[in-house]
Write a protein that holds these residues in place. Structure first.
Motif: not given
Length: 567
Positions: A39, A78, A107, A109-110, A135-136
């Motif tokens: 990640g 997330t 994270e 990402v979202r 990264e996811d």
């Protein structure tokens, strides 16, 4: 301004090796795992706290995850549940910090592509590591991998604890002494371990990763800063999760009463941090010492003095600084003092007599307020190292100590070395006292003004007595006087006695005749025979001196052959 920097990436094998020691994986260990390294983790805040142990991994999308945490968790999110307002974000971070979460991993990402500045500031303010993932990452896989490591480390910790118990049980069953027990504790823990009494005197020090000087410098002051009623148990909450405390201490008891305590000192920067197994080692060490004290009746203070004296006399310290630190920790002044060695020879004695005299002299010195180390250096020989203030007369102190030794053991011979100003030089004073003892025959009359012997008492006869085992001395006496002794034995004469009277009279024949109870003519005749047998000139002062030395050497050799009971 962010503290963004890439994390170190050791191999998974290295991480597994770390956890195999029984320690929980740290935040840095977890970030280095391939499952998280994929990640692309970046440490935004708290880079100095990446050594925090990870007790568990918690995935959450709640706005109040702290209510489900117990401390030490690596929190994965997330970022979806983060509050929109600044106050809510700060509250979110405060709750995680209050329960001592190991770190927050978010994270990007979202919801976010960069961490909110308010989140960064809040984490930095509370010292909470904030790690972002570019990264996811499969959070479920992360929990599986990390939890397996944690469970493995817990199992290894249990095995290590079992080995610790077995090791100390074996030491106890074979009656190991205090020194061996403390040494085992230092070896098993990787930390310096010190045993002290209630007076904060360090009796045994087993350094690990440091020197005696580093461990014991300023010992009493440092030790007194930790009260005896404070049991410094391992507790990560005390140390912001770093796993280190100042000291670990445990009380040592004797017959149900507290006698002293053990202290386990922090390791150097690159050494092992404290963990639960170190507390186990300390507790088992204290229990083994309690049993050892019951098995071995000699007080540990006396043993400590004895060992310190033997190391000083034999110059077995690693350095002068180590010697000073060790003796200071035993209560001996090492600054602004003068030192003098005393030896008390007991002749033929039992071990009990030596121990009793050791205790008697220690009590006598305490009664006079004299600082000293006292200990049996060898069977039948007790040593004392006096530490006296400049200007304090040493003779009255030694005289009182000598009188006490002779009162307790009438056959004792007390000898004294010269004064030294540096503790490390006390070996020289001990050597001198030993030389005086070697030059003091049994039954040697005492000087008229004292009950001990010193270097100035050694004359020719006592010097030769000290060298009586040297074959060169024996050969010299044989070469110079052998023909005369053989003649006396074969013919039943006593020319050797006549020579003795003549030499003692400094070459005066009339005085020699009077001492021998014979006429002058008889002395003249015997002296001529002696000159012929020894091929010498008795009118020569140099040759008379040589014969006098040979005759004295013959006396001390015969004294040795007679078992020290006469010539």
């Amino acid at each position: 301004m962010n503290d963004n920097r890439p994390t170190a990436r050791p191999t998974e094998r290295a991480v597994l090796a770390t956890t195999a020691t029984g320690h929980a994986p740290t935040v840095a260990d977890v970030l280095a795992l391939p499952v998280l390294a994929a990640g692309q983790p970046q440490v935004v805040t708290g880079v100095t706290h990446l050594d925090r142990p990870v007790r568990w991994v918690h995935i959450t999308e709640l706005t109040d995850p702290a209510s489900f945490l117990k401390g030490g968790e690596l929190v994965l999110t997330t970022g979806m549940p983060l509050p929109d307002d600044s106050a809510g974000v700060r509250r979110y971070v405060d709750e995680l910090a209050d329960v001592r979460a190991a770190a927050l991993v978010i994270e990007l990402v979202r919801r976010y592509h960069r961490p909110p500045e308010v989140l960064v500031r809040a984490c930095r303010a509370r010292g909470l590591p904030l790690i972002t993932l570019a990264e996811d990452v499969n959070f479920l896989e992360v929990t599986q991998v990390v939890h397996s490591l944690i469970l493995g480390s817990q199992a290894e910790a249990m095995r290590r604890t079992q080995r610790i118990h077995e090791a100390f049980t074996a030491l106890t069953l074979r009656g190991a002494g205090a020194g061996e027990v403390v040494r085992a504790a230092a070896e098993m823990s990787g930390h310096t371990v010190v045993l002290e009494n209630l007076m904060h005197q360090a009796l045994i020090c087993e350094p690990s990763g440091s020197t005696v000087e580093e461990a014991l410098t300023g010992w009493e002051q440092r030790s007194r800063a930790i009260p005896y009623d404070e049991y410094d148990e391992y507790d990560e909450s005390k140390t912001d999760g770093s796993g280190t405390t100042d000291w670990l201490v445990a009380s040592v008891e004797y017959k149900g009463e507290r006698w002293g305590r053990l202290a386990m000192l922090p390791a150097p920067a690159d050494g092992p941090a404290f963990g639960p197994e170190h507390l186990t080692v300390l507790e088992r060490t204290a229990m083994a010492l309690t049993v050892a004290r019951l098995i071995h009746p000699t007080p540990w203070e006396r043993t400590a003095h004895r060992n310190a004296l033997r190391d000083l006399a034999g110059q077995r310290h690693r350095s002068p600084a180590d010697a000073r630190a060790r003796c200071t920790a035993l209560g001996l002044p090492t600054e602004d003092s003068r030192y003098r060695a005393i030896l008390v020879g007991l002749g033929t004695s039992t071990m009990d007599e030596g121990a009793l005299l050791e205790a008697h002299l220690s009590q006598e010195l305490r009664a006079t307020g004299t600082q000293a180390l006292v200990g049996e250096l060898a069977p039948g020989r007790v040593g004392v190292l006096l530490a006296l203030r400049p200007g304090r007369p040493w003779r009255p102190v030694v005289q009182r100590l000598s009188d006490a030794a002779r009162a307790a053991t009438p056959q004792a011979t007390v000898t004294v070395g010269s004064e030294v100003t540096d503790l490390h030089d006390s070996a020289r004073s001990f050597r001198e006292a030993s030389r005086v003892a070697e030059a003091t025959p049994p039954g040697q009359p005492l000087p008229p003004d004292r009950s001990f012997h010193e270097l100035s008492d050694i004359g020719l006869r006592r010097l030769l007595y000290a060298l009586r085992e040297d074959t060169r001395i024996q050969d010299y006496a044989r070469r110079r006087l052998g023909h005369l002794v053989d003649h006396d034995i074969r013919h039943g004469t006593d020319l050797l006695t006549t020579l003795r009277h003549y030499l003692d009279a400094a070459g005066k024949k009339t005085t020699a005749a009077r001492r021998g109870g014979v006429s002058r003519e008889t002395v003249y005749q015997r002296l001529r025979t002696i000159e012929r047998l020894l091929d010498c000139d008795l009118e020569s002062g140099e040759q008379r001196a040589e014969l006098h030395v040979a005759l004295t050497a013959l006396d001390v050799v015969r004294f040795r052959a007679a078992g020290g009971h006469g010539t």
